[in-house]
Structures are given as C-alpha cells and as structure tokens.
Design a protein around this motif. Structure first.
Motif, PDB file in Angstrom:
ATOM      1  N   ASP A  99       0.826  -1.207   0.000  1.00  0.00           N
ATOM      2  CA  ASP A  99       0.000   0.000   0.000  1.00  0.00           C
ATOM      3  C   ASP A  99       0.864   1.263   0.000  1.00  0.00           C
ATOM      4  OD1 ASP A  99      -2.341  -1.425  -0.047  1.00  0.00           O
ATOM      5  OD2 ASP A  99      -2.475  -1.528   2.148  1.00  0.00           O
ATOM      6  N   GLY A 100       1.920   1.223  -0.760  1.00  0.00           N
ATOM      7  CA  GLY A 100       2.801   2.372  -0.869  1.00  0.00           C
ATOM      8  C   GLY A 100       3.723   2.571   0.311  1.00  0.00           C
ATOM      9  N   GLN A 101       3.677   1.666   1.278  1.00  0.00           N
ATOM     10  CA  GLN A 101       4.498   1.803   2.481  1.00  0.00           C
ATOM     11  C   GLN A 101       5.701   0.887   2.398  1.00  0.00           C
ATOM     12  OE1 GLN A 101       2.437   0.739   6.041  1.00  0.00           O
ATOM     13  NE2 GLN A 101       4.149   1.215   7.401  1.00  0.00           N
ATOM     14  N   GLU A 102       6.866   1.450   2.631  1.00  0.00           N
ATOM     15  CA  GLU A 102       8.090   0.647   2.634  1.00  0.00           C
ATOM     16  C   GLU A 102       8.071  -0.317   3.813  1.00  0.00           C
ATOM     17  OE1 GLU A 102      12.116  -0.027   1.038  1.00  0.00           O
ATOM     18  OE2 GLU A 102      10.443   1.187   0.331  1.00  0.00           O
ATOM     19  N   CYS A 103       8.385  -1.588   3.557  1.00  0.00           N
ATOM     20  CA  CYS A 103       8.438  -2.572   4.633  1.00  0.00           C
ATOM     21  C   CYS A 103       9.452  -3.652   4.268  1.00  0.00           C
ATOM     22  CB  CYS A 103       7.065  -3.179   4.917  1.00  0.00           C
ATOM     23  SG  CYS A 103       6.187  -3.764   3.474  1.00  0.00           S
ATOM     24  N   LEU A 104       9.621  -4.573   5.161  1.00  0.00           N
ATOM     25  CA  LEU A 104      10.626  -5.621   4.999  1.00  0.00           C
ATOM     26  C   LEU A 104       9.923  -6.975   5.014  1.00  0.00           C
ATOM     27  CD1 LEU A 104      13.779  -5.771   4.865  1.00  0.00           C
ATOM     28  CD2 LEU A 104      13.715  -6.270   7.314  1.00  0.00           C
ATOM     29  N   LEU A 105      10.226  -7.785   4.010  1.00  0.00           N
ATOM     30  CA  LEU A 105       9.603  -9.107   3.916  1.00  0.00           C
ATOM     31  C   LEU A 105      10.665 -10.184   4.123  1.00  0.00           C
ATOM     32  CD1 LEU A 105       7.269 -11.069   3.165  1.00  0.00           C
ATOM     33  CD2 LEU A 105       7.963 -10.793   0.772  1.00  0.00           C
ATOM     34  N   ALA A 106      10.401 -11.083   5.057  1.00  0.00           N
ATOM     35  CA  ALA A 106      11.260 -12.252   5.285  1.00  0.00           C
ATOM     36  C   ALA A 106      10.389 -13.490   5.101  1.00  0.00           C
ATOM     37  CB  ALA A 106      11.864 -12.228   6.692  1.00  0.00           C
ATOM     38  N   TYR A 107      10.853 -14.425   4.281  1.00  0.00           N
ATOM     39  CA  TYR A 107      10.029 -15.605   4.028  1.00  0.00           C
ATOM     40  C   TYR A 107      10.906 -16.821   3.798  1.00  0.00           C
ATOM     41  CZ  TYR A 107      11.084 -14.812  -0.912  1.00  0.00           C
ATOM     42  OH  TYR A 107      11.727 -14.630  -2.112  1.00  0.00           O
ATOM     43  N   SER A 108      10.332 -17.963   4.056  1.00  0.00           N
ATOM     44  CA  SER A 108      10.984 -19.241   3.785  1.00  0.00           C
ATOM     45  C   SER A 108       9.902 -20.245   3.450  1.00  0.00           C
ATOM     46  CB  SER A 108      11.806 -19.703   4.995  1.00  0.00           C
ATOM     47  OG  SER A 108      10.954 -20.219   6.001  1.00  0.00           O
ATOM     48  N   ASP A 109      10.294 -21.516   3.360  1.00  0.00           N
ATOM     49  CA  ASP A 109       9.299 -22.548   3.082  1.00  0.00           C
ATOM     50  C   ASP A 109       8.465 -22.877   4.305  1.00  0.00           C
ATOM     51  OD1 ASP A 109      11.544 -23.480   4.365  1.00  0.00           O
ATOM     52  OD2 ASP A 109      11.371 -25.508   3.569  1.00  0.00           O
ATOM     53  N   GLU A 110       8.748 -22.246   5.442  1.00  0.00           N
ATOM     54  CA  GLU A 110       8.010 -22.538   6.670  1.00  0.00           C
ATOM     55  C   GLU A 110       7.364 -21.290   7.264  1.00  0.00           C
ATOM     56  OE1 GLU A 110      10.729 -24.466   9.262  1.00  0.00           O
ATOM     57  OE2 GLU A 110      10.698 -26.356   8.137  1.00  0.00           O
ATOM     58  N   GLY A 111       7.119 -20.277   6.459  1.00  0.00           N
ATOM     59  CA  GLY A 111       6.420 -19.108   6.978  1.00  0.00           C
ATOM     60  C   GLY A 111       6.956 -17.813   6.403  1.00  0.00           C
ATOM     61  N   VAL A 127       9.236 -18.254  10.584  1.00  0.00           N
ATOM     62  CA  VAL A 127       9.883 -16.977  10.260  1.00  0.00           C
ATOM     63  C   VAL A 127       9.333 -15.863  11.151  1.00  0.00           C
ATOM     64  CG1 VAL A 127      10.300 -15.287   8.446  1.00  0.00           C
ATOM     65  CG2 VAL A 127      10.303 -17.716   7.901  1.00  0.00           C
ATOM     66  N   LEU A 128       8.030 -15.847  11.323  1.00  0.00           N
ATOM     67  CA  LEU A 128       7.438 -14.835  12.203  1.00  0.00           C
ATOM     68  C   LEU A 128       7.980 -14.974  13.624  1.00  0.00           C
ATOM     69  CD1 LEU A 128       5.351 -12.589  12.664  1.00  0.00           C
ATOM     70  CD2 LEU A 128       3.667 -14.380  13.161  1.00  0.00           C
ATOM     71  N   ARG A 129       8.139 -16.214  14.062  1.00  0.00           N
ATOM     72  CA  ARG A 129       8.682 -16.470  15.397  1.00  0.00           C
ATOM     73  C   ARG A 129      10.100 -15.925  15.524  1.00  0.00           C
ATOM     74  NH1 ARG A 129      10.670 -22.264  16.072  1.00  0.00           N
ATOM     75  NH2 ARG A 129      12.260 -21.233  14.814  1.00  0.00           N
ATOM     76  N   ASP A 130      10.896 -16.064  14.453  1.00  0.00           N
ATOM     77  CA  ASP A 130      12.285 -15.595  14.502  1.00  0.00           C
ATOM     78  C   ASP A 130      12.395 -14.085  14.343  1.00  0.00           C
ATOM     79  OD1 ASP A 130      13.148 -18.222  14.764  1.00  0.00           O
ATOM     80  OD2 ASP A 130      13.349 -18.515  12.599  1.00  0.00           O
ATOM     81  N   VAL A 131      11.484 -13.495  13.585  1.00  0.00           N
ATOM     82  CA  VAL A 131      11.609 -12.068  13.269  1.00  0.00           C
ATOM     83  C   VAL A 131      11.113 -11.187  14.421  1.00  0.00           C
ATOM     84  CG1 VAL A 131      10.696 -10.253  11.759  1.00  0.00           C
ATOM     85  CG2 VAL A 131      11.558 -12.382  10.775  1.00  0.00           C
ATOM     86  N   LYS A 132      10.084 -11.616  15.101  1.00  0.00           N
ATOM     87  CA  LYS A 132       9.493 -10.779  16.152  1.00  0.00           C
ATOM     88  C   LYS A 132      10.494 -10.300  17.198  1.00  0.00           C
ATOM     89  CE  LYS A 132       4.513 -11.375  16.439  1.00  0.00           C
ATOM     90  NZ  LYS A 132       3.382 -11.908  17.246  1.00  0.00           N
ATOM     91  N   PRO A 133      11.274 -11.195  17.791  1.00  0.00           N
ATOM     92  CA  PRO A 133      12.240 -10.693  18.788  1.00  0.00           C
ATOM     93  C   PRO A 133      13.300  -9.793  18.182  1.00  0.00           C
ATOM     94  CG  PRO A 133      12.577 -13.035  18.367  1.00  0.00           C
ATOM     95  CD  PRO A 133      11.297 -12.661  17.715  1.00  0.00           C
ATOM     96  N   THR A 134      13.644 -10.026  16.914  1.00  0.00           N
ATOM     97  CA  THR A 134      14.632  -9.159  16.255  1.00  0.00           C
ATOM     98  C   THR A 134      14.090  -7.744  16.124  1.00  0.00           C
ATOM     99  OG1 THR A 134      15.478 -11.048  15.015  1.00  0.00           O
ATOM    100  CG2 THR A 134      16.019  -8.871  14.186  1.00  0.00           C
ATOM    101  N   VAL A 135      12.821  -7.633  15.758  1.00  0.00           N
ATOM    102  CA  VAL A 135      12.203  -6.305  15.641  1.00  0.00           C
ATOM    103  C   VAL A 135      12.168  -5.622  17.003  1.00  0.00           C
ATOM    104  CG1 VAL A 135      10.087  -5.071  15.036  1.00  0.00           C
ATOM    105  CG2 VAL A 135      10.841  -7.011  13.653  1.00  0.00           C
TER     106      VAL A 135
END
Length: 312
Positions: A99-111, A127-135
């Motif tokens: 929606d015109g907003q810059e964001c970061l996408l992380a993906y794998s075969d498991e999420g 992936v969501l589990r790994d990314v949340k604490p990083t954010v």
C-alpha cells in the motif's frame, strides 16, 4: 429504603475490593525491576517473548523511546541478514512495498513475516517467530544490530557441500578396518597356524613348542591349542568393534548427504530466479514478487535480494 440499604451494603465491599487491588498491583518501578531480574535482555529470544505478559512488555519497552521508520527497517534488515549468514535463521529477506508503504519481507518454506516501519509485524510460521524478537530488539536504542555481511546471505543450492567431517570419518573408518582385520586373523588364524606349524618347524626338545628357522635366527613358536576358544572370543570382539565403527561412519555420511540435499531443496524453494515462491507465502505476495521479478529482469537488475521492490 430498599435502595438505601442496598447502597449501604455494597459500598464497603467496593471500597474493600478497590483497596485490595491497589495493594496487590505492583508499581511500574517495581514491575520493571522484576522484569529486569527475570529476563536476560542480552540474550533475549523468542522463548522469552512467549513468556512475557502484556504488563511486563509495557514496562520493559518504553514506547516513546522505540526506534521506528526507515532506521528500524534498516536495523532489522542488517540484523536478520547476519542471523541468516550465521545460520541462526533460514529465510530470504528483501525490501517490499505494501500500500505504498516501505516494509521488509522475510520468508521461507516454513512461513513469512512482514515488518512495517512502525514496528508492527504480521505473518505466520517459524519466520514470524524468529523475526518478532529481532524487531523488538532493533527498536531499542541501546541495542546494536549486527552488521550484515556482503553478498548473498543464503548460498546457492549448487554451492552447498556435504559435511566437513571427512578427516574424522576417514580416521574412524581406518580404525574400524584394522579392528575387522585383526578380528578375522584371530578367528581364522588358529585353524591355519596350528596345522602348518609342525610342517615347517621342528619340535622343541622337552616342550610343546616348535623351533622355526628365521633370517635372524631360530624362533620357538607354540600352537594355539586349548587357547583357541579365547582367540575366537577376542576375535569376535575385534570384529564387533570394527563393524560398529563402520556403521557409525556410514550413518554419518548418509546423514550428511541427507541434510545437504534437504538444505538444497529448501534453498531451491527460495530461488526467485526460477520464478517460484514457497507455498507458505500468501498468493498476493507471490504475485507481487513475481511481478517485481519480471520488472527486474526487464531493468537488468542483478541483485534481486537487495533491490527487489513490489507495490500493491
């Protein structure tokens, strides 16, 4: 009257309940001290996040001091790429637009996980589990993100080699082979040694031995005789140990080969150059990425992992 009695009976209870709640609820400072004592923020991870209550989260992270915007995305991207390079996280990371907003996408075969500039994260799977604490960590001013390595964070499937324990496997296999050989000699040797000994050697005077001539002089040898049962038992022990080591080496090699092939398959599922994206990624995101890939091919962009952008 009835109302007055009723009001008079309820008022003490409400006052008492309110007093009890005030007495039980810890202050913000007290709760912050408890959180700091309970969690190790130098090694904060997904398991710690799962244990945190909403109240603990509020006091641990001051919303007014959070880093947001482009700086947050850059910090998260750098830290995630480093985690991927050291194999702590398996994912592909790239900048996208939603929606015109810059964001970061992380993906794998498991999420997958989409990180927005305000610090919100959405997605599913590991992936969501790994990314949340990083954010969460990158949003903290006192956290220093790791520096992303140059080049691709993930290797190409054809660059994946099998395990590096070839020297150890070779040593184990050599030791196992020597034990097998020794065991076979002990098992078979007495049945050959005893019949041949009288043929090539002379009986020793006054004893059970035989005198054999050798280039360095005479040598007295004795037949195995009654000790043959002992040699068989020892020989079986050597054979069993050698076989055990051989099985360990074979299992290690098969495991290395299986893990390497499994890793290659996971990498192929993320190989955008092939035009396919994992099913774990929602269809709308796959369509956006495929459109971006085609646009990149037309533009001649050579480094999709860092430059791919999509827009909805």
């Amino acid at each position: 009257m009835g109302d007055a009695r009723s009001t008079g009976a309820d008022e003490p209870d409400e006052t008492q309940d309110s007093s009890s709640a005030d007495e039980e609820a810890p202050s913000v400072e007290e709760l912050r001290r408890r959180v700091e004592a309970k969690y190790d923020f130098e090694n904060f991870g997904p398991a710690d996040m799962a244990k945190m209550t909403p109240e603990e989260w509020d006091v641990a992270f001051d919303a007014d001091s959070w880093i947001t915007g482009e700086e947050l995305l850059a910090r998260v991207e750098s830290d995630l790429r480093w985690q991927i390079a050291v194999r702590e996280v398996f994912a592909r990371v790239q900048r996208v637009r939603d929606d015109g907003q810059e964001c970061l996408l992380a993906y794998s075969d498991e999420g997958y996980a989409v990180v927005y500039s305000d610090g919100s994260v959405e997605g599913s799977g590991t992936v969501l589990r790994d990314v949340k604490p990083t954010v969460a960590l990158c949003a903290m001013d006192d956290y220093e993100p790791h520096v992303a390595p140059e080049g691709r964070a993930l290797p190409r499937p054809e660059d994946v080699r099998e395990g590096s324990g070839k020297l150890g496997n070779t040593i184990l296999l050599t030791v196992g082979g020597l034990n097998l050989l020794a065991g076979l000699v002990l098992l078979v040797g007495p049945f050959i040694y005893d019949p041949l000994l009288p043929r090539f050697c002379s009986p020793a005077p006054g004893g059970d031995g035989f005198v054999c001539g050798t280039p360095v002089g005479e040598l007295t040898l004795f037949p195995v005789g009654r000790a043959i049962l002992l040699t068989i038992i020892v020989g079986l022990g050597f054979v069993a140990f050698g076989f055990f080591l051989s099985v360990i080496v074979a299992n290690a090699r098969l495991s290395d080969r299986f893990r390497a092939e499994e890793y290659r398959e996971r990498l192929r599922s993320l190989d955008v150059e092939s035009g396919s994206y994992p099913e774990s990624l929602p269809a709308e995101w796959r369509d956006r990425l495929q459109a971006a890939r085609r646009a990149r091919e037309l533009d001649g962009t050579t480094e999709p992992e860092r430059s791919e952008n999509t827009s909805s």
